[in-house]
Design a protein around this motif. Structure first.
Motif, PDB file in Angstrom:
ATOM      1  N   PRO A 122       4.087   6.114  -5.761  1.00  0.00           N
ATOM      2  CA  PRO A 122       4.864   5.444  -6.816  1.00  0.00           C
ATOM      3  C   PRO A 122       6.301   5.941  -6.918  1.00  0.00           C
ATOM      4  CG  PRO A 122       2.704   6.124  -7.608  1.00  0.00           C
ATOM      5  CD  PRO A 122       2.883   6.760  -6.277  1.00  0.00           C
ATOM      6  N   GLN A 123       6.542   7.171  -6.470  1.00  0.00           N
ATOM      7  CA  GLN A 123       7.891   7.714  -6.553  1.00  0.00           C
ATOM      8  C   GLN A 123       8.884   6.944  -5.689  1.00  0.00           C
ATOM      9  OE1 GLN A 123       5.333   9.153  -5.110  1.00  0.00           O
ATOM     10  NE2 GLN A 123       5.882  10.141  -3.170  1.00  0.00           N
ATOM     11  N   ALA A 173       9.304   3.687  -5.550  1.00  0.00           N
ATOM     12  CA  ALA A 173       9.943   2.664  -6.384  1.00  0.00           C
ATOM     13  C   ALA A 173      10.984   3.278  -7.298  1.00  0.00           C
ATOM     14  CB  ALA A 173       8.885   1.925  -7.196  1.00  0.00           C
ATOM     15  N   GLU A 174      10.683   4.458  -7.816  1.00  0.00           N
ATOM     16  CA  GLU A 174      11.633   5.142  -8.707  1.00  0.00           C
ATOM     17  C   GLU A 174      12.867   5.605  -7.933  1.00  0.00           C
ATOM     18  OE1 GLU A 174       9.495   8.312 -10.503  1.00  0.00           O
ATOM     19  OE2 GLU A 174       7.909   7.010 -11.311  1.00  0.00           O
ATOM     20  N   ARG A 175      12.623   6.064  -6.729  1.00  0.00           N
ATOM     21  CA  ARG A 175      13.717   6.635  -5.939  1.00  0.00           C
ATOM     22  C   ARG A 175      14.619   5.569  -5.325  1.00  0.00           C
ATOM     23  NH1 ARG A 175      11.593  10.180  -1.205  1.00  0.00           N
ATOM     24  NH2 ARG A 175      10.395  10.998  -2.975  1.00  0.00           N
ATOM     25  N   TYR A 176      14.011   4.469  -4.816  1.00  0.00           N
ATOM     26  CA  TYR A 176      14.785   3.508  -4.042  1.00  0.00           C
ATOM     27  C   TYR A 176      14.945   2.142  -4.703  1.00  0.00           C
ATOM     28  CZ  TYR A 176      13.930   6.979  -0.394  1.00  0.00           C
ATOM     29  OH  TYR A 176      13.861   8.148   0.326  1.00  0.00           O
ATOM     30  N   GLY A 177      14.107   1.836  -5.693  1.00  0.00           N
ATOM     31  CA  GLY A 177      14.236   0.569  -6.408  1.00  0.00           C
ATOM     32  C   GLY A 177      13.877  -0.644  -5.556  1.00  0.00           C
ATOM     33  N   ALA A 178      14.287  -1.814  -6.039  1.00  0.00           N
ATOM     34  CA  ALA A 178      13.953  -3.076  -5.360  1.00  0.00           C
ATOM     35  C   ALA A 178      14.605  -3.166  -3.983  1.00  0.00           C
ATOM     36  CB  ALA A 178      14.380  -4.253  -6.226  1.00  0.00           C
ATOM     37  N   ALA A 179      15.821  -2.659  -3.887  1.00  0.00           N
ATOM     38  CA  ALA A 179      16.519  -2.708  -2.594  1.00  0.00           C
ATOM     39  C   ALA A 179      15.779  -1.881  -1.548  1.00  0.00           C
ATOM     40  CB  ALA A 179      17.954  -2.214  -2.747  1.00  0.00           C
ATOM     41  N   GLY A 180      15.228  -0.747  -1.966  1.00  0.00           N
ATOM     42  CA  GLY A 180      14.476   0.091  -1.055  1.00  0.00           C
ATOM     43  C   GLY A 180      13.207  -0.582  -0.576  1.00  0.00           C
ATOM     44  N   ARG A 237       0.825  -1.206   0.000  1.00  0.00           N
ATOM     45  CA  ARG A 237       0.000   0.000   0.000  1.00  0.00           C
ATOM     46  C   ARG A 237       0.862   1.260   0.000  1.00  0.00           C
ATOM     47  NH1 ARG A 237      -5.551  -0.672   3.417  1.00  0.00           N
ATOM     48  NH2 ARG A 237      -5.969  -2.860   2.956  1.00  0.00           N
ATOM     49  N   GLN A 238       1.937   1.203   0.750  1.00  0.00           N
ATOM     50  CA  GLN A 238       2.848   2.342   0.815  1.00  0.00           C
ATOM     51  C   GLN A 238       3.385   2.682  -0.567  1.00  0.00           C
ATOM     52  OE1 GLN A 238       6.359   1.502   3.125  1.00  0.00           O
ATOM     53  NE2 GLN A 238       6.910   3.651   3.380  1.00  0.00           N
TER      54      GLN A 238
END
Length: 356
Positions: free
Chosen positions: A33-34, A36-43, A27-28
């Motif tokens: 959506p930003q 996922a763009e900012r932190y990617g899979a590791a985030g 949900r977060q």
């Protein structure tokens, strides 16, 4: 909140923790959506780890009936996130989302009970501080040495930091005063510096490891003959990796004239009980640094109480959760709680009837 509801809610939080954390993170990321763009899979993986950590703290606060413990944790989180550029508004949104997930995913009474604890923290959040003051008291006599010691560690000058402590001891400062006036406040300060994003995890570990090494250089003054007052076993509960505080406590009992057995960090319950029995200890000192370790301490005490070999053993507990919540020590079956080593020694000797 009744005991039965609290217990049911805590059990639901623990058994469903993985799925609750997954739902929370999904949900977060859906709402922002930003991320996922900012932190990617590791985030995303890190957010999942954090969610599990938050839920474990929440389960403990609910189980013990102490919502202020979760609020204290959220206050710590607020400072930590603010220092890393994450505004309090994001934490408000996160906790609001957590309430929604709890109410939807848990059985009605359990969800309401857990969400109520989170909501209390939400209401208190605006008044929680954005930073934490230094733990180095400017009025304490050894604070100048503490500042110098910490500054040397920050520069990586381990040998010189050690020498400053040895020089202070040679000049007349007692080991007790060095422990309580230098090591204890600087360790707390190191934790604050990490929380405030001024040092890394690696530096925090280096500082702690160095202090343990410096303490060992003082051991000829700690471990002497004539230890005959009583016997103490001191340990961290299983899962507690923060051993320096309880190690200092054991050393100060030793200086006082006790025979001590320090078991270190993350000690299994069975091993603790075995050592208490082998050494005929009169007192068991237990350290629980983080809130999720309180029920582990409770379980250890419960197992000790059911064994007649330990009818004479008195149990002291220490650590931040007990400092925060008066009476918590009694709730988990201990005989007392101490905020520092001096208080612990006085209490232990009173409990077993040692003449002053």
């Amino acid at each position: 909140m009744s005991f039965g509801v609290a217990s049911t809610a805590a059990e639901a939080l623990r058994t469903q923790q993985a799925s609750l954390a997954q739902s929370l993170v999904e949900r977060q990321f859906a709402l922002s959506p930003q991320l996922a763009e900012r932190y990617g899979a590791a985030g995303r993986i890190k957010c999942l780890e954090d969610a599990n950590f938050h839920l474990s703290f929440l389960a403990e606060a609910v189980d013990l009936g102490h919502p202020e413990m979760f609020a204290d944790y959220i206050a710590w989180v607020k400072v930590m996130l603010t220092a890393r550029g994450i505004p309090p508004a994001d934490l408000v949104n996160y906790l609001t989302l957590l309430c929604d997930v709890l109410l939807e995913a848990l059985p009605a009474e359990a969800g309401t009970a857990a969400a109520r604890v989170v909501d209390q923290s939400l209401r208190e959040l605006p008044n929680m501080p954005l930073e934490v003051a230094s733990f180095l008291d400017p009025q304490a006599p050894l604070t100048p040495l503490a500042h110098e010691y910490l500054a040397l560690l920050q520069r990586g000058e381990r040998q010189l930091a050690c020498q400053r402590i040895l020089d202070a001891a040679a000049a007349g400062s007692s080991v007790r005063d060095i422990y309580l006036g230098v090591f204890q406040p600087t360790q707390r300060e190191v934790g604050r510096l990490w929380q405030m994003n001024h040092i890394s995890v690696a530096q925090e570990h280096y500082f702690t490891a160095t202090t343990q090494w410096v303490m060992s250089r003082l051991y000829p003054q700690v471990f002497t003959e004539g230890k005959d007052i009583a016997t103490l076993v001191a340990t961290c509960v299983s899962g507690n990796l923060h051993e320096l505080g309880i190690r200092m406590l054991a050393d100060l009992f030793e200086i006082r004239g006790w025979k001590t057995f320090f078991l270190g960090s993350n000690t299994p319950t069975a091993a603790v009980l075995e050592m208490v029995a082998q050494q005929g200890a009169q007192v068991l000192a237990i350290s629980a640094t983080l809130m999720p370790q309180v029920t582990t301490a409770q379980s250890l005490i419960a197992k000790l109480r059911t064994d007649r070999r330990f009818d004479h053993v008195r149990v002291l507990v220490g650590g931040h959760p007990f400092n925060l919540s008066p009476g918590l020590w009694r709730k988990i079956g201990a005989d007392g709680h101490a905020r520092d080593a001096d208080e612990a020694i006085e209490l232990a000797e009173r409990l077993i009837g040692v003449d002053s």
